[in-house]
Enzyme design. Sequence first.
Site, PDB file in Angstrom:
ATOM      1  N   ASP A  84      42.250  44.202  29.804  1.00  0.00           N
ATOM      2  CA  ASP A  84      41.124  44.259  30.625  1.00  0.00           C
ATOM      3  C   ASP A  84      40.762  45.555  30.961  1.00  0.00           C
ATOM      4  O   ASP A  84      41.443  46.607  30.671  1.00  0.00           O
ATOM      5  CB  ASP A  84      40.851  43.200  31.746  1.00  0.00           C
ATOM      6  CG  ASP A  84      42.127  43.492  32.884  1.00  0.00           C
ATOM      7  OD1 ASP A  84      42.777  44.529  32.848  1.00  0.00           O
ATOM      8  OD2 ASP A  84      42.071  42.797  33.628  1.00  0.00           O
ATOM      9  N   CYS A  98      46.695  43.424  31.551  1.00  0.00           N
ATOM     10  CA  CYS A  98      45.918  43.467  32.627  1.00  0.00           C
ATOM     11  C   CYS A  98      46.524  43.937  33.911  1.00  0.00           C
ATOM     12  O   CYS A  98      47.570  44.370  33.834  1.00  0.00           O
ATOM     13  CB  CYS A  98      45.349  41.930  32.767  1.00  0.00           C
ATOM     14  SG  CYS A  98      46.316  40.726  33.253  1.00  0.00           S
ATOM     15  N   THR A 131      47.848  42.475  36.485  1.00  0.00           N
ATOM     16  CA  THR A 131      49.377  42.056  36.881  1.00  0.00           C
ATOM     17  C   THR A 131      49.864  41.372  35.493  1.00  0.00           C
ATOM     18  O   THR A 131      51.187  41.069  35.563  1.00  0.00           O
ATOM     19  CB  THR A 131      49.242  40.689  37.618  1.00  0.00           C
ATOM     20  OG1 THR A 131      48.477  39.584  37.198  1.00  0.00           O
ATOM     21  CG2 THR A 131      48.420  41.193  39.128  1.00  0.00           C
ATOM     22  N   HIS A 170      66.069  34.557  23.649  1.00  0.00           N
ATOM     23  CA  HIS A 170      66.055  32.953  23.959  1.00  0.00           C
ATOM     24  C   HIS A 170      64.842  32.157  23.627  1.00  0.00           C
ATOM     25  O   HIS A 170      64.939  30.933  23.476  1.00  0.00           O
ATOM     26  CB  HIS A 170      66.273  33.013  25.417  1.00  0.00           C
ATOM     27  CG  HIS A 170      67.835  33.415  25.911  1.00  0.00           C
ATOM     28  ND1 HIS A 170      68.381  33.388  27.140  1.00  0.00           N
ATOM     29  CD2 HIS A 170      68.657  34.314  25.142  1.00  0.00           C
ATOM     30  CE1 HIS A 170      69.525  33.807  27.278  1.00  0.00           C
ATOM     31  NE2 HIS A 170      69.719  34.580  26.054  1.00  0.00           N
ATOM     32  N   HIS A 180      68.967  27.820  22.116  1.00  0.00           N
ATOM     33  CA  HIS A 180      67.803  28.588  22.111  1.00  0.00           C
ATOM     34  C   HIS A 180      66.650  27.756  20.925  1.00  0.00           C
ATOM     35  O   HIS A 180      65.694  27.800  21.304  1.00  0.00           O
ATOM     36  CB  HIS A 180      67.787  29.879  21.937  1.00  0.00           C
ATOM     37  CG  HIS A 180      68.774  30.411  23.027  1.00  0.00           C
ATOM     38  ND1 HIS A 180      69.598  31.443  22.748  1.00  0.00           N
ATOM     39  CD2 HIS A 180      68.891  30.477  24.298  1.00  0.00           C
ATOM     40  CE1 HIS A 180      70.567  31.719  23.877  1.00  0.00           C
ATOM     41  NE2 HIS A 180      69.879  31.036  24.614  1.00  0.00           N
TER      42      HIS A 180
END
Length: 163
Positions: free
Chosen positions: A9, A66, A68, A99, A135
């Site tokens: 963004d 972005c 965060t 994992h 996993h």
Amino acid sequence: KMHISIGCDHSALELKAAIKEYLESLGHEVKDYGTFSKDSCDYVDFGIKVAEDIKNGRAEKGILVCYTGIGMSIIANKVKGVRCALVNSLEAAILTREHNDSNCLALSAKFTPVPNALEIVKAWLETSFSHGERHTRRVEKIKEYEEGQLTLPFEGSYTNTLL
């Protein structure tokens, strides 16, 4: 070398540019969906484009940035077949590949300086899925859930012996 789609963004232009340059220096083919300006935009639009490339096999991996990283990871994980991890540390980058077999990486422009982000990208790209029994079982459950085929045990019958 891989086909990697990226997007960001308006808050993450500089970080995306640094990541793109780094990926291209390694010889990867990069599809950049933008954004390409600081004009306010919706991260959702770019997250969907990158995630759809993964879903449809046009990209082996995706990287989303972005402010965060949270919004990008949320939208990418709405797309079937995408396992997007929001990563803020080198160790988390390694673990999400080993994992969770993550195929999309979300980064925060606010909390991840460029040098750290490039280290995270490097580790994430170089780390393979462990194929360990637990996993693999967990990733397969994610895929089964996406297909509507996962049946969970009755409440109270689940034990921690498989954890």
